[in-house]
Design an enzyme around this catalytic site. Structure first.
Site, PDB file in Angstrom:
ATOM      1  N   CYS A   1     -14.698  37.733  -9.603  1.00  0.00           N
ATOM      2  CA  CYS A   1     -15.103  36.422 -10.127  1.00  0.00           C
ATOM      3  C   CYS A   1     -15.945  36.483 -11.400  1.00  0.00           C
ATOM      4  O   CYS A   1     -16.163  35.451 -12.021  1.00  0.00           O
ATOM      5  CB  CYS A   1     -15.886  35.616  -9.082  1.00  0.00           C
TER       6      CYS A   1
ATOM      7  N   LYS B   1     -21.267  20.492  -4.845  1.00  0.00           N
ATOM      8  CA  LYS B   1     -22.538  20.734  -4.151  1.00  0.00           C
ATOM      9  C   LYS B   1     -23.571  21.377  -5.077  1.00  0.00           C
ATOM     10  O   LYS B   1     -24.736  20.959  -5.094  1.00  0.00           O
ATOM     11  CB  LYS B   1     -22.296  21.622  -2.929  1.00  0.00           C
TER      12      LYS B   1
ATOM     13  N   THR C   1      -6.500  29.467  -2.259  1.00  0.00           N
ATOM     14  CA  THR C   1      -7.297  29.634  -3.474  1.00  0.00           C
ATOM     15  C   THR C   1      -6.797  30.792  -4.334  1.00  0.00           C
ATOM     16  O   THR C   1      -7.416  31.129  -5.337  1.00  0.00           O
ATOM     17  CB  THR C   1      -8.774  29.892  -3.126  1.00  0.00           C
TER      18      THR C   1
ATOM     19  N   GLU D   1     -10.669  41.726 -11.379  1.00  0.00           N
ATOM     20  CA  GLU D   1     -11.251  42.177 -10.125  1.00  0.00           C
ATOM     21  C   GLU D   1     -10.309  43.139  -9.409  1.00  0.00           C
ATOM     22  O   GLU D   1     -10.622  43.614  -8.316  1.00  0.00           O
ATOM     23  CB  GLU D   1     -11.587  40.999  -9.212  1.00  0.00           C
TER      24      GLU D   1
ATOM     25  N   HIS E   1     -17.269  27.988 -12.481  1.00  0.00           N
ATOM     26  CA  HIS E   1     -16.305  28.755 -11.700  1.00  0.00           C
ATOM     27  C   HIS E   1     -16.079  28.021 -10.389  1.00  0.00           C
ATOM     28  O   HIS E   1     -17.025  27.522  -9.775  1.00  0.00           O
ATOM     29  CB  HIS E   1     -16.852  30.163 -11.455  1.00  0.00           C
TER      30      HIS E   1
END
Length: 292
Positions: free
Chosen positions: A95, A254, A138, A61, A245
């Site tokens: 990502c 979730k 992160t 990225e 991911h």
């Protein structure tokens, strides 16, 4: 694991559930050098010659140039060994670059354009966020190299066992002229991650539904588990593992829960249809016609 990260003044910055470790590199490393290390280690460990590689795709990225690809830097190792017929380029996408590179090389191996040589995929990136940013924990950096070819121990299933989702959003981007750090919209990232997962799961089920119905008609395979033997429709029961991911851990839980909910709704709808069919069948058998 719940960590409390403190700044220089002893104030709590990130009182949230975080990843348990973070990798990073020194200021003399970048995505190119890490990718080169991953490639050389992989080829040396397996005894693969540079001439045996026919396609090299890089996923990242963060490129190091607006025009020159990371792949073009790695080519030097192959050309110095006499391989000047190497195909490939970069997949620059937040990502998703590494996944796109993997699919590209896998499809090349399965296509009429395959020249019989092996394919090589490299995912490399350094993720950095501003100090005191909620996204800072992160971050990290690293590179991984994958070798693709026939008779591999790990098989990538083709369509219909593959689904995709695309949308134009500004939840994460790195505009030209902007500092090193990306522009991140956290709520939007969570929203679109969830939308993408829902859409991919729904599309995958639609594609697989004819195959699943055929399996149900043929009956469970020998040695199938009790869950796999059930006649209720669902997507997750046909997979042994769920790999995702993970921007952060909670969102993965979730979206998995939402996939389970989708399967429960399908099962409820299927049960209602079965009950209606049974009612119609019973009513049909109980009726008769009499002629005068």
């Amino acid at each position: 694991m719940r960590w409390l990260l403190l700044n220089a003044h002893g104030r709590t910055i990130y009182p949230v559930h975080l990843q348990q470790a973070m990798t990073f590199c020194g200021d003399r490393e970048d995505v190119v050098s890490m990718a080169a290390t991953a490639v050389l280690r992989l080829l040396d460990s397996l005894g693969i010659l540079p001439k045996d590689i026919g396609k090299l795709e890089v996923g990242t990225e963060t490129g190091v140039d607006r025009s020159k690809s990371v792949m073009s830097y790695l080519v030097e190792y192959f050309t110095s060994a006499g391989n000047t017929t190497l195909q490939g380029s970069d997949h620059t996408h937040g990502c998703y670059g590494g996944t796109a590179a993997l699919f590209s090389v896998a499809d090349w191996v399965c296509s009429p354009s395959w020249d019989g040589r092996l394919g090589l995929v490299v995912a490399t990136d350094i993720a950095m966020y501003p100090e005191n940013s909620p996204a800072r924990p992160t971050g990290g950096g690293g590179a991984a190299a994958l070798l693709l070819g026939p008779d591999a121990p790990l098989v990538l299933e083709p369509w219909p066992w593959r689904s995709h989702f695309s949308a134009h959003t500004f939840d994460f981007f790195k505009p030209h002229g902007h500092p090193l750090y990306p522009v991140v919209d956290g709520p939007a990232t969570t929203l679109w991650f969830t939308k993408a997962a829902d859409a991919c799961a729904a599309q995958l089920y639609r594609q697989l539904h004819p195959l699943l119905e055929q399996d149900q008609q043929q009956g469970p395979a020998a040695g199938a588990s009790a869950q796999q033997q059930t006649s209720l429709p669902g997507l997750l029961q046909h997979f042994d593992y769920f790999v995702s991911h993970a921007p952060y851990n909670k969102i993965v839980r979730k979206i998995f829960a939402r996939m389970v909910l989708q399967d429960m709704l399908r099962a409820d709808q299927w049960q209602q249809q079965q009950q209606q069919q049974e009612t119609l069948f019973t009513t049909g058998r109980g009726s008769s016609n009499h002629g005068g």
